[in-house]
Design a protein around this motif. Structure first.
Motif, PDB file in Angstrom:
ATOM      1  N   ARG A  45     -10.846  10.578  -4.661  1.00  0.00           N
ATOM      2  CA  ARG A  45     -11.502   9.397  -5.232  1.00  0.00           C
ATOM      3  C   ARG A  45     -12.828   9.787  -5.870  1.00  0.00           C
ATOM      4  NH1 ARG A  45      -6.983   8.325  -1.976  1.00  0.00           N
ATOM      5  NH2 ARG A  45      -6.291   6.197  -2.382  1.00  0.00           N
ATOM      6  N   PRO A  99      -8.457   0.641  -2.227  1.00  0.00           N
ATOM      7  CA  PRO A  99      -8.470   2.109  -2.259  1.00  0.00           C
ATOM      8  C   PRO A  99      -7.585   2.690  -3.345  1.00  0.00           C
ATOM      9  CG  PRO A  99      -7.148   1.336  -0.420  1.00  0.00           C
ATOM     10  CD  PRO A  99      -7.823   0.124  -0.997  1.00  0.00           C
ATOM     11  N   GLU A 100      -6.601   1.937  -3.845  1.00  0.00           N
ATOM     12  CA  GLU A 100      -5.751   2.441  -4.911  1.00  0.00           C
ATOM     13  C   GLU A 100      -6.590   2.674  -6.175  1.00  0.00           C
ATOM     14  OE1 GLU A 100      -3.584   1.115  -1.806  1.00  0.00           O
ATOM     15  OE2 GLU A 100      -4.655  -0.331  -3.044  1.00  0.00           O
ATOM     16  N   PHE A 101      -6.156   3.606  -7.010  1.00  0.00           N
ATOM     17  CA  PHE A 101      -6.973   3.984  -8.158  1.00  0.00           C
ATOM     18  C   PHE A 101      -6.492   3.319  -9.442  1.00  0.00           C
ATOM     19  CE2 PHE A 101      -3.783   7.372  -7.534  1.00  0.00           C
ATOM     20  CZ  PHE A 101      -3.144   7.373  -8.759  1.00  0.00           C
ATOM     21  N   ASN A 140       0.010   5.993  -8.160  1.00  0.00           N
ATOM     22  CA  ASN A 140      -0.589   5.756  -6.844  1.00  0.00           C
ATOM     23  C   ASN A 140       0.377   6.137  -5.736  1.00  0.00           C
ATOM     24  OD1 ASN A 140      -3.351   4.263  -6.338  1.00  0.00           O
ATOM     25  ND2 ASN A 140      -2.618   3.566  -8.342  1.00  0.00           N
ATOM     26  N   TYR A 142     -17.430   5.428  -8.777  1.00  0.00           N
ATOM     27  CA  TYR A 142     -17.133   4.349  -9.712  1.00  0.00           C
ATOM     28  C   TYR A 142     -17.735   4.578 -11.097  1.00  0.00           C
ATOM     29  CZ  TYR A 142     -15.418   1.577  -5.769  1.00  0.00           C
ATOM     30  OH  TYR A 142     -14.685   1.113  -4.699  1.00  0.00           O
ATOM     31  N   ARG A 198       0.833  -1.193   0.000  1.00  0.00           N
ATOM     32  CA  ARG A 198       0.000   0.000   0.000  1.00  0.00           C
ATOM     33  C   ARG A 198       0.868   1.244   0.000  1.00  0.00           C
ATOM     34  NH1 ARG A 198      -3.459  -2.969  -2.041  1.00  0.00           N
ATOM     35  NH2 ARG A 198      -4.919  -4.107  -0.754  1.00  0.00           N
ATOM     36  N   PRO A 252     -11.353   4.419  -7.723  1.00  0.00           N
ATOM     37  CA  PRO A 252     -10.758   3.232  -7.083  1.00  0.00           C
ATOM     38  C   PRO A 252     -10.774   2.012  -7.987  1.00  0.00           C
ATOM     39  CG  PRO A 252     -12.207   4.375  -5.559  1.00  0.00           C
ATOM     40  CD  PRO A 252     -12.415   5.019  -6.902  1.00  0.00           C
ATOM     41  N   ASP A 253      -9.798   1.143  -7.778  1.00  0.00           N
ATOM     42  CA  ASP A 253      -9.602  -0.023  -8.636  1.00  0.00           C
ATOM     43  C   ASP A 253     -10.208  -1.272  -8.018  1.00  0.00           C
ATOM     44  OD1 ASP A 253      -8.767  -1.318 -10.899  1.00  0.00           O
ATOM     45  OD2 ASP A 253      -6.628  -1.029 -10.567  1.00  0.00           O
TER      46      ASP A 253
END
Length: 357
Positions: free
Chosen positions: A264, A216-218, A255, A267, A59, A205-206
């Motif tokens: 963020r 939470p990472e994009f 990231n 979606y 992370r 977010p991915d």
């Protein structure tokens, strides 16, 4: 005459239990041993892949590096519709139909932003560039940014992706804010509201299809940013020493770089097909508000291993892609196919000229 001799003469197929009963027991023991071995191997493999996934995606905040020192808000450049842009890239001829179709979908959505496609002049044919720009994109030649450490540990398909950092230099073209979109996207409705954000960087977010799930990472397929050559220079300076998983290329680097400042987005701005694969109910929940479909898992415009297809063969590929994974993406593939048909009709004369070049 002994009992064994009598039974052997009168009942040739008879086996005396007291003397042969050990064989079924041995077979049963062997089967149990094999089952236990298979179970142990399966358990070991699952544990290996689970922990490998955890280890391969540290992370960014757990490994915070303080790479980005630019302010969170952009107070110097207030929003101006005349200085907004939607930008995509063209790194190979095979994506030209996708860029053209993306452009047409943006036109149908009545975007007020200018449209720009970044391309490698030494790699893209004139016919492909002609097709890609037929629906409204303005071409802008760029130079390739090589991956750090000569691309060690990277997927070969991502070797060009660090060129995406060029987006931050587009302030030199008079662009105050831009939305970057991967070429394998389709716009369903206008999203100009994103340009009103006061922040410098935003993304969606991915999701992963393995044990990580929603994270939470994009995802770097849809980015909102305020271009700045100063930020670009800071990224290029940090790139050789920054720590990030190389298999995720520029997405992992971004990231890390924007770990504290990314906003963020919902979606609906990056309708990644992996969402639908991972959670059909989640996809159903965002379906009616989707702004963009992102064709990550299945692509209706290229063949196997990203092979370039003849323009007239794209209809067959759409049908093939619609059948993939039991038809789970049929609706999305057919949407792209319909938009491609509209693109061909709307810009028919321009496409004829492309063939003639």
């Amino acid at each position: 005459m002994s009992l064994r001799a009598f039974l052997s003469r009168s009942h040739k197929n008879y086996v005396l239990l007291g003397h042969e009963s050990g064989r079924p027991e041995r077979r049963l023991t062997l089967r149990l041993a094999i089952l236990l071995l298979v179970f142990a191997v399966s358990l070991g493999l699952n544990a290996f892949f689970y922990f490998r996934d955890l280890w391969s995606w540290p992370r960014p905040l757990d490994d915070y590096q303080g790479l980005n020192h630019s302010p969170l808000l952009d107070s110097l450049h207030p929003a101006s519709a005349q200085r907004n842009a939607i930008v995509t890239t063209l790194y190979s001829d095979s994506y030209a139909p996708a860029v053209a179709t993306l452009g047409h979908s943006l036109q149908r959505a009545n975007t007020t932003a200018r449209m720009l496609v970044l391309y490698f002049p030494e790699r893209i044919s004139q016919a492909a560039l002609c097709l890609a720009t037929s629906s409204g994109f303005t071409p802008h030649p760029i130079s390739r940014i090589p991956p750090p450490r000569n691309g060690a540990g990277m997927n070969p398909h991502f070797m060009d992706q660090f060129t995406k950092l060029t987006l931050w230099t587009l302030d030199t073209l008079g662009i105050d804010a831009l939305v970057y979109m991967d070429a394998d996207m389709l716009v369903l409705r206008n999203f100009d509201e994103v340009f009103t954000l006061p922040y410098k960087f935003a993304a969606v977010p991915d999701v992963f299809l393995d044990s990580r799930g929603f994270v939470p990472e994009f995802n770097a397929g849809f980015l909102y940013l305020k271009p700045s050559t100063d930020v670009y220079n800071a990224m290029i300076e940090a790139l050789p020493t920054a720590r990030f998983p190389p298999e995720y290329a520029e997405q992992a680097f971004l990231n890390q770089f924007f770990s504290l400042s990314v906003v963020r987005l919902p979606y609906v701005y990056n309708g990644n097909l992996a969402y639908k694969k991972r959670s059909p109910k989640m996809w159903e929940g965002i379906h009616d508000e989707l702004r963009v479909i992102h064709y990550t898992i299945a692509k209706p415009f290229v063949g196997r291993h990203f092979k370039e297809l003849k323009w007239d063969d794209l209809d067959k590929q759409v049908v093939h892609a619609a059948k993939r994974d039991g038809g789970v993406f049929r609706e999305e593939m057919e949407k792209w196919g319909q938009m491609w048909d509209e693109t061909r009709i709307a810009y028919d004369q321009a496409h004829e000229d492309c063939w003639a070049e």
